[in-house]
Design an enzyme around this catalytic site. Structure first.
Site, mmCIF file in Angstrom:
data_model
loop_
_atom_site.group_PDB
_atom_site.id
_atom_site.type_symbol
_atom_site.label_atom_id
_atom_site.label_comp_id
_atom_site.label_asym_id
_atom_site.label_seq_id
_atom_site.Cartn_x
_atom_site.Cartn_y
_atom_site.Cartn_z
ATOM 1 C CE LYS A 84 -4.114 1.826 2.316
ATOM 2 N NZ LYS A 84 -4.543 2.050 3.521
ATOM 3 C CE LYS A 103 6.819 -3.451 3.597
ATOM 4 N NZ LYS A 103 5.767 -4.246 4.586
ATOM 5 C CG LEU A 151 12.133 -6.709 5.044
ATOM 6 C CD1 LEU A 151 10.771 -6.645 4.099
ATOM 7 C CD2 LEU A 151 11.533 -6.964 6.195
ATOM 8 C CE1 TYR A 153 12.971 -13.327 -3.180
ATOM 9 C CE2 TYR A 153 14.872 -14.622 -3.604
ATOM 10 C CZ TYR A 153 13.723 -13.937 -3.973
ATOM 11 O OH TYR A 153 13.268 -14.617 -5.309
ATOM 12 C CB ALA A 154 9.924 -14.778 1.500
ATOM 13 C CG ASP A 197 -2.930 -7.319 9.431
ATOM 14 O OD1 ASP A 197 -4.019 -7.769 9.311
ATOM 15 O OD2 ASP A 197 -2.431 -6.540 8.683
ATOM 16 C CD GLU A 201 -4.298 -11.259 2.023
ATOM 17 O OE1 GLU A 201 -4.429 -12.205 2.930
ATOM 18 O OE2 GLU A 201 -5.495 -10.497 1.775
ATOM 19 C CG ASN A 202 0.068 -9.481 6.197
ATOM 20 O OD1 ASN A 202 0.399 -8.779 5.456
ATOM 21 N ND2 ASN A 202 -0.782 -8.908 7.344
HETATM 22 P P1 AMP Z 1 4.072 -5.842 1.549
HETATM 23 O O1 AMP Z 1 4.194 -4.202 1.011
HETATM 24 O O2 AMP Z 1 4.906 -6.289 2.442
HETATM 25 O O3 AMP Z 1 2.535 -6.141 1.491
HETATM 26 O O4 AMP Z 1 4.597 -6.568 0.226
HETATM 27 C C1 AMP Z 1 4.133 -6.764 -1.048
HETATM 28 C C2 AMP Z 1 4.467 -7.807 -1.720
HETATM 29 O O5 AMP Z 1 5.936 -7.998 -2.125
HETATM 30 C C3 AMP Z 1 3.961 -9.264 -1.195
HETATM 31 O O6 AMP Z 1 2.787 -9.770 -1.449
HETATM 32 C C4 AMP Z 1 4.967 -10.258 -1.705
HETATM 33 O O7 AMP Z 1 4.695 -10.763 -2.807
HETATM 34 C C5 AMP Z 1 6.286 -9.323 -2.108
HETATM 35 N N1 AMP Z 1 7.297 -9.383 -0.894
HETATM 36 C C6 AMP Z 1 7.214 -8.624 0.267
HETATM 37 N N2 AMP Z 1 8.234 -8.951 1.260
HETATM 38 C C7 AMP Z 1 8.832 -9.928 0.465
HETATM 39 C C8 AMP Z 1 10.025 -10.784 0.972
HETATM 40 N N3 AMP Z 1 10.893 -10.426 1.947
HETATM 41 N N4 AMP Z 1 10.525 -11.528 -0.029
HETATM 42 C C9 AMP Z 1 9.867 -11.901 -1.290
HETATM 43 N N5 AMP Z 1 8.691 -11.222 -1.495
HETATM 44 C C10 AMP Z 1 8.138 -10.280 -0.757
#
Ligand code: AMP
Length: 342
Positions: A84, A103, A151, A153-154, A197, A201-202
Site C-alpha cells: 500500500k 521494502k 528483509l 528474501y522469501a 494481522d 497476504e502477510n
Molecule cells: P508488502 O508491502 O509487505 O505487503 O509486500 C508486497 C508484496 O511483495 C508481497 O505480497 C510479496 O509478494 C512481496 N514481498 C514482500 N516482502 C517480500 C520478501 N521479503 N521476499 C519476497 N517477496 C516479498
C-alpha cells in the site's frame, strides 16, 4: 558517465536504482537492467531444519556488525511486489553479495496516512525477532524521501498467491502451514508481541517452502487494550476487536482458526456479500463446513474460533492436536500441489 534512466514518462535518472519521482513499480528499471541470482553462491541455505550458525552468514547481517546503511550499499533487482505504501525489490548488498528483499516506503504517503508511529513500531518489533518461521528484518534506514526495510528474501513469495493458484490446499499442506504459524506465534507471544494481522497476504514462503510470518505493521507489545482502527479485510478480525473491547494474545489464536479454514476451503469462514453480514457472522460465529473437510480439521477450527478469548485452544495444545500430529509430523514441509476441486 552513462547514468541509467527510469522508464517513466519523465525519463528521470535513476539514483541508486530508484527513480526520484515515480513511486510505482510499473515503469521502473526493467528486470533485465541487471540480473540478481535468486540465491548467491555464498548464501547459506537457511531453514527451520538447517543448523547454519549465525556466524556463517555474511558479516553485514550479524547483530554485532550493525552499520549505517545507504541506498548505494545495494544493487536493486526486479520488483517482488507492491504494498500500500511502497514497493518491495530483490536487492543485493554490494560488498557481500547477500541477497535480500528491500521494502521501500514513501515518507510522503506514510505522513499523509498518519501511520509514522505504526511504521516505526513495525521496524522496531520485527528487527528484534529471531525465529525460523518469522521473516528476518536485518535493519532499516531512510533518506530524504523514503524509508527502507532490509528483509530476508522469501523466494516463493506470498502464501496468498499460492492459495489463489491452488484454490485450496490439501489437509497435509494446510496442517503444516498451521503448525509453522503456531510455532511463530508461540515465539512472538513469549516475547510479548501480538501480531494482530494474520492472513495469507502477510505470510511468505522461504527457500525450502518454510512459512515466514511477516508484516508486523499492526503488531503491539502486550498487554494491550488499544482500540484498533478497522481497516483492510474484516475476515480475520476477532469478535472482541470488532466490538472494540480490550484484547490480548487470543486475537492471534482466532486468526489462526480463520487461516486454517481459508487454507482448506479457499475462502474465509465468515465470507459474505457485505461488511455488515461478515461482521454479523463473526460476532455470532456462524460457520459452514464443506463436506470434504475431515472431522479432525473441523474439530481444531471449532476450538480456535470460540467467542470467549479465554476458551480458545492454547497454542501449545494446537501443536498436540490430532489433526496436526497426523498431518504435520515434525520435519515435514508443505507440498503446495494441486488438488482436484470438488
Ligand atoms: P508488502 O508491502 O509487505 O505487503 O509486500 C508486497 C508484496 O511483495 C508481497 O505480497 C510479496 O509478494 C512481496 N514481498 C514482500 N516482502 C517480500 C520478501 N521479503 N521476499 C519476497 N517477496 C516479498
Amino acid at each position: 558517465m552513462n547514468i541509467p534512466k527510469c522508464k517513466c514518462d519523465e525519463n528521470r535518472s535513476l539514483n541508486d536504482g530508484f527513480c526520484c519521482t515515480c513511486p510505482t513499480t510499473s515503469h521502473e528499471m526493467g528486470s533485465d537492467d541487471f540480473q540478481v541470482p535468486a540465491i548467491p553462491l555464498d548464501r547459506p541455505q537457511c531453514s527451520s531444519q538447517s543448523n547454519v550458525k549465525e556466524a556463517q552468514k555474511p558479516e553485514l547481517m550479524n547483530d554485532d556488525k550493525k552499520k549505517e546503511w545507504l541506498p548505494s550499499d545495494f544493487e536493486i533487482g526486479k520488483p517482488l511486489g507492491k504494498g500500500k505504501f511502497g514497493n518491495v525489490y530483490l536487492a543485493r548488498e554490494k560488498e557481500s553479495h547477500y541477497v535480500v528483499a528491500l521494502k521501500v516506503l514513501f515518507k510522503s504517503q506514510i505522513h499523509d496516512s498518519g501511520i509514522e508511529h505504526q511504521v516505526r513500531r513495525e521496524a522496531e518489533i520485527q528487527c528484534r525477532l529471531r525465529h525460523p518461521n518469522i521473516l528476518r528484518m536485518y535493519g532499516y534506514f531512510h533518506d530524504e524521501k523514503r524509508i527502507y526495510f532490509i528483509l530476508e528474501y522469501a523466494k516463493h513469495g506470498a502464501l496468498y498467491t499460492l492459495l489463489k493458484q491452488h484454490k485450496r490446499f490439501d489437509e497435509k499442506t494446510a496442517a503444516i502451514c498451521v503448525r509453522d504459524l503456531t510455532k511463530a506465534l508461540i515465539y512472538c507471544h513469549s516475547k510479548k508481541v501480538i501480531h494482530r494481522d494474520i492472513k495469507p497476504e502477510n505470510l511468505l514462503i522461504g527457500d525450502n517452502y518454510e512459512l515466514k510470518m511477516a508484516d508486523f505493521g499492526w503488531s503491539v507489545h502486550s498487554p494491550s487494550s488499544r482500540r484498533m482502527t478497522l481497516c483492510g479485510t474484516l475476515d480475520y478480525l476477532s469478535p472482541e476487536m470488532i466490538e472494540g473491547k480490550p484484547h490480548n494474545y487470543a486475537v492471534d489464536i482466532w486468526s489462526l482458526g480463520v487461516l486454517c479454514y481459508e487454507l482448506l476451503v479457499g475462502l474465509p469462514p465468515f465470507d459474505a456479500k457485505g461488511h455488515y453480514q461478515t461482521l454479523r457472522k463473526i460476532t455470532c460465529v456462524i460457520i459452514k463446513y464443506p463436506d470434504f473437510l475431515s472431522e479432525e480439521a473441523k474439530d481444531l477450527i471449532g476450538k480456535l474460533l470460540v467467542i470467549n478469548p479465554e476458551q480458545r485452544l492454547p497454542l501449545t495444545q494446537v501443536l498436540q492436536h490430532p489433526w496436526i500430529l497426523e498431518n504435520a509430523p515434525e520435519g515435514t514441509r508443505p507440498q503446495f500441489c494441486t488438488i482436484e476441486q470438488k
